[in-house]
Design an enzyme around this catalytic site. Structure first.
Site, PDB file in Angstrom:
ATOM      1  N   LYS A  81     -16.382  29.284  -7.854  1.00  0.00           N
ATOM      2  CA  LYS A  81     -15.879  28.017  -7.305  1.00  0.00           C
ATOM      3  C   LYS A  81     -15.244  27.145  -8.388  1.00  0.00           C
ATOM      4  O   LYS A  81     -14.207  26.537  -8.166  1.00  0.00           O
ATOM      5  CB  LYS A  81     -17.011  27.224  -6.624  1.00  0.00           C
ATOM      6  CG  LYS A  81     -17.666  27.946  -5.459  1.00  0.00           C
ATOM      7  CD  LYS A  81     -18.630  27.049  -4.700  1.00  0.00           C
ATOM      8  CE  LYS A  81     -19.827  26.577  -5.515  1.00  0.00           C
ATOM      9  NZ  LYS A  81     -20.716  27.657  -5.968  1.00  0.00           N
ATOM     10  N   ARG A 140     -24.140  21.213   0.118  1.00  0.00           N
ATOM     11  CA  ARG A 140     -25.009  22.385   0.039  1.00  0.00           C
ATOM     12  C   ARG A 140     -26.032  22.391   1.168  1.00  0.00           C
ATOM     13  O   ARG A 140     -26.815  23.340   1.263  1.00  0.00           O
ATOM     14  CB  ARG A 140     -25.742  22.391  -1.299  1.00  0.00           C
ATOM     15  CG  ARG A 140     -25.066  23.234  -2.394  1.00  0.00           C
ATOM     16  CD  ARG A 140     -25.872  23.047  -3.652  1.00  0.00           C
ATOM     17  NE  ARG A 140     -25.794  24.086  -4.624  1.00  0.00           N
ATOM     18  CZ  ARG A 140     -24.984  24.076  -5.682  1.00  0.00           C
ATOM     19  NH1 ARG A 140     -24.114  23.110  -5.846  1.00  0.00           N
ATOM     20  NH2 ARG A 140     -25.067  25.037  -6.577  1.00  0.00           N
ATOM     21  N   ARG A 150     -22.588  34.640 -18.428  1.00  0.00           N
ATOM     22  CA  ARG A 150     -21.741  33.450 -18.577  1.00  0.00           C
ATOM     23  C   ARG A 150     -22.211  32.602 -19.767  1.00  0.00           C
ATOM     24  O   ARG A 150     -23.408  32.411 -19.972  1.00  0.00           O
ATOM     25  CB  ARG A 150     -21.809  32.633 -17.285  1.00  0.00           C
ATOM     26  CG  ARG A 150     -21.029  31.340 -17.332  1.00  0.00           C
ATOM     27  CD  ARG A 150     -20.761  30.797 -15.956  1.00  0.00           C
ATOM     28  NE  ARG A 150     -21.904  30.138 -15.345  1.00  0.00           N
ATOM     29  CZ  ARG A 150     -21.836  29.443 -14.210  1.00  0.00           C
ATOM     30  NH1 ARG A 150     -20.701  29.350 -13.560  1.00  0.00           N
ATOM     31  NH2 ARG A 150     -22.918  28.881 -13.705  1.00  0.00           N
ATOM     32  N   ARG A 187     -26.330  28.429 -19.717  1.00  0.00           N
ATOM     33  CA  ARG A 187     -26.965  27.368 -18.930  1.00  0.00           C
ATOM     34  C   ARG A 187     -28.392  27.790 -18.636  1.00  0.00           C
ATOM     35  O   ARG A 187     -28.629  28.938 -18.276  1.00  0.00           O
ATOM     36  CB  ARG A 187     -26.195  27.194 -17.607  1.00  0.00           C
ATOM     37  CG  ARG A 187     -25.212  26.048 -17.624  1.00  0.00           C
ATOM     38  CD  ARG A 187     -24.366  26.022 -16.393  1.00  0.00           C
ATOM     39  NE  ARG A 187     -25.120  25.982 -15.154  1.00  0.00           N
ATOM     40  CZ  ARG A 187     -24.564  25.857 -13.946  1.00  0.00           C
ATOM     41  NH1 ARG A 187     -23.258  25.786 -13.841  1.00  0.00           N
ATOM     42  NH2 ARG A 187     -25.299  25.819 -12.867  1.00  0.00           N
ATOM     43  N   ARG A 228     -31.772  30.649  -7.152  1.00  0.00           N
ATOM     44  CA  ARG A 228     -30.620  29.877  -6.667  1.00  0.00           C
ATOM     45  C   ARG A 228     -29.965  30.588  -5.485  1.00  0.00           C
ATOM     46  O   ARG A 228     -29.521  29.951  -4.537  1.00  0.00           O
ATOM     47  CB  ARG A 228     -29.611  29.668  -7.801  1.00  0.00           C
ATOM     48  CG  ARG A 228     -30.115  28.652  -8.834  1.00  0.00           C
ATOM     49  CD  ARG A 228     -29.325  28.708 -10.124  1.00  0.00           C
ATOM     50  NE  ARG A 228     -27.943  28.313  -9.988  1.00  0.00           N
ATOM     51  CZ  ARG A 228     -26.993  28.611 -10.879  1.00  0.00           C
ATOM     52  NH1 ARG A 228     -27.297  29.329 -11.966  1.00  0.00           N
ATOM     53  NH2 ARG A 228     -25.769  28.205 -10.698  1.00  0.00           N
TER      54      ARG A 228
END
Ligand code: AMP
Length: 216
Positions: A13, A88, A124, A157, A168
């Protein structure tokens, strides 16, 4: 236009939102970024959100909706805006419609398999200084652990570690996936294949937006 980027965590996103933002001039509003900024600055919102975010849960609707309400009131949102990671929950979707009811809307749902998502997020790395995003396999920085753009340190992160990613994704399936049916019924839902190179995903999304009369 209100462009809503639905998609699971790690579906791309942020990358897609940036491209659409450059092409349209609409600001990209990421509630994750707003919350991380609040955590870094130690504001009351940040202090409240930090533990929930670390555990991969959802920050409460009133807090997140308040951030979005303030942000979309800014003059740069007058012509349109891109919501990344918001709404969300169904309550958040209702809230943004109540805040800005007349705005035409398109919902791009980036569809990517969960195995691809776990691999994407586990590898990431984010620049602590400028926020640039890398991947240890797909987009490695030239010197390891250092940002090519600004020389800042690259970090993972805390919520991108594999175990938290699975939580998540569970939260996404439970709280956010029901939005698909809601937007389908409303007629604003547009699924987009989120697999493959960012350029390809962008062309698919741009095709959908053009069909909605959005000039790119
Ligand atoms: P993101 O960068 O979009 O993956 O968001 C990171 C984390 O911030 C999420 O795992 C949540 O803990 C929190 N968060 C971001 N957006 C929202 C939202 N719309 N509602 C509740 N929590 C959110």
């Amino acid at each position: 236009m209100r462009v809503i980027l639905l998609g699971a965590p790690g579906s791309g996103k942020g990358t897609l939102g940036e491209r659409i933002s450059r092409a349209t001039g609409f600001p990209r509003i990421s509630t994750g970024d707003l919350l991380r900024k609040a955590v870094r600055e130690g504001t009351p919102v940040g202090r409240k959100a930090e533990a929930v975010m670390k555990a991969g849960g959802l920050v409460d609707d009133a807090t997140v909706t308040g951030l979005v309400r303030d942000r979309i009131a800014a003059p740069d949102c007058l012509g349109g805006y891109i919501l990344d990671g918001f709404p969300r929950t169904v309550a958040q979707a209702e809230a943004v419609e109540a805040i800005d009811p007349a705005r035409p809307e398109v919902v791009l749902d980036l569809l990517v398999s969960e195995d691809v998502i776990v691999a994407r997020l586990d590898g990431r790395r984010i620049c602590e200084a400028c926020g640039d995003v890398y991947h240890i396999v797909n987009k490695p920085p030239k010197p390891p652990s250092v940002c090519d753009a600004c020389g800042g340190d690259l970090v993972q992160r805390p919520d991108d570690a594999a175990a938290t990613v699975r939580e998540r994704l569970r939260v996404y399936r439970e709280a956010t996936a029901p939005l698909q049916a809601r937007y389908r019924a409303k007629g604003t839902y547009r699924p987009v294949d989120g697999d493959g190179f960012p350029e390809d995903v962008y062309s698919r999304a741009a095709g959908v937006l053009a069909g909605e009369g959005c000039r790119l």
